[in-house]
Design an enzyme around this catalytic site. Structure first.
Site, short mmCIF file in Angstrom:
data_model
loop_
_atom_site.label_atom_id
_atom_site.label_comp_id
_atom_site.label_asym_id
_atom_site.label_seq_id
_atom_site.Cartn_x
_atom_site.Cartn_y
_atom_site.Cartn_z
N ASP A 18 0.90 -1.23 -0.25
CA ASP A 18 -0.04 0.04 -0.28
C ASP A 18 0.94 1.39 0.00
OD1 ASP A 18 -2.11 -1.54 0.15
OD2 ASP A 18 -2.55 -1.50 2.33
N GLY A 19 0.46 2.44 -0.49
CA GLY A 19 1.07 3.53 -0.39
C GLY A 19 1.80 4.11 0.53
#
Length: 354
Positions: free
Chosen positions: A143-144
């Site tokens: 995930d970012g």
């Protein structure tokens, strides 16, 4: 006019709003886009135009006009810093910084890990096993706002081998997570299927549905921290992924009512007091161990990554509230700390001989 496609709704969608079902099925990029398509008459239900709030029924036959496909994104190299821990002609191991998205999309066409890899290697020296030019080098994702170790591949042969190893659960991926609440058992497993949320296409959730995918996360408790006014205590856990679903650890820990500290999206069970987030602007989740068999040499490689400053600061602030470390703490960290001490000693000796 776009292509006309159709489907019959599965049982979990019966009774849900039409625009939500269209978005959940991936017919349109978002619920608002689905609502616009319904309002523009581009969707029919059993041959009739209906309102976007129409409750989908078992007997409905839904026909929709698909949006025109966007032109493929052309990825350009960008000089984004990469913290590379290992690199050869086939594989790159790197520690991804929080805030770096893995690959381009409509809402972030540049500034991604792929842009950085293209700049570092050149587009012709990255695998394209996913068949999309905007995912060069990518064999799995974080995930970012999740930091830590991840793999990239330079050749298609290496990329295919690594993706197969991940599917066969032959790649060791462990994450450090700090969650709300005090978890009693020292070990646990969450075996719960994950699907896209019907109400918010950006979220995932645990639910039984034909479209849900098997998802398994195990965890070991490393340390517990007492509760104080405004929070219900904390637990530091070591999570292992047996499947790799989007947001998997975040969804599973929310499902257990122990959401990750600082998580802006999966908050059910989290205390409402702002101070309970310990000043974090993102979820406390870090990929700290990565082990895999090199696809060319067959050598087993293992890497360890320390917590970044923001997560370490939050954890250090809890030290006075520690209820004690479990035996898994030593099992997890002692070999790595010994290895680091030996490495530091070697560096110091080299410096002394210089």
């Amino acid at each position: 006019m776009g292509r006309l496609l159709s489907f019959r709704p599965d049982p979990p969608y019966w009774g849900e709003r039409l625009d939500a079902v269209l978005a959940a099925h991936g017919c349109y990029a978002s619920r608002s886009a689905a609502a616009r398509a319904v309002e523009e008459g581009r969707v029919t239900v059993s041959g009739k135009t209906v309102a976007k709030k129409h409750a989908v029924q078992a007997t409905d036959f839904i026909v929709y006009e698909a949006d025109e496909e966007a032109a493929p994104l052309r990825v350009c190299g960008e000089p984004i810093p990469l913290d590379i821990r290992f690199e050869d002609d086939e594989v790159i191991v790197l520690s991804k910084q929080a805030g770096l998205i893995c690959h381009p999309a409509a809402d972030h066409p540049d500034g991604t890990l792929v842009n950085a890899l293209v700049y570092h290697c050149g587009a012709d020296h990255l695998c394209n096993v996913q068949g999309e030019d905007d995912r060069l080098g990518i064999v799995h994702r974080l995930d970012g706002d999740t930091s830590g170790l991840m793999l990239a591949a330079k050749t298609n042969e290496a990329g295919e081998a690594l993706m197969q190893a991940i599917r066969e659960k032959a790649v060791e991926r462990r994450y450090l997570a700090l969650v709300h609440g005090v978890i009693g058992p020292d070990t646990g497993m969450v075996d719960a299927p994950i699907d896209r949320s019907l109400r918010d296409r950006t979220r995932r959730c645990v639910r039984e549905a034909p479209s849900a995918r098997e998802s398994i996360t195990t965890f070991r408790v490393l340390e517990r921290f007492d509760a104080e006014p405004g929070d219900d205590g904390y637990t530091l856990i070591d999570c292992k992924l047996f499947t790799g679903r989007t947001h998997q650890i975040r969804v599973h820990m929310e499902y257990t009512r122990h959401p990750l500290v600082g998580d802006p999206m999966y908050t059910s069970g989290a205390p409402k007091a702002p101070r309970a987030s310990l000043g974090l602007a993102r979820q406390f989740l870090h990929s700290f161990t990565l082990g895999f068999e090199h696809p060319e040499t067959g050598e087993y490689l293992e890497f360890f990554d320390e917590l970044p400053e923001d997560l370490q600061t939050a954890l250090d602030g809890l030290a006075p509230r520690s209820m004690g470390k479990t035996p898994f703490w030593d099992e997890t960290f002692a070999p790595r700390l010994a290895q680091k001490t030996a490495s530091d000693s070697d560096v110091a000796a080299e410096g002394g001989r210089a």
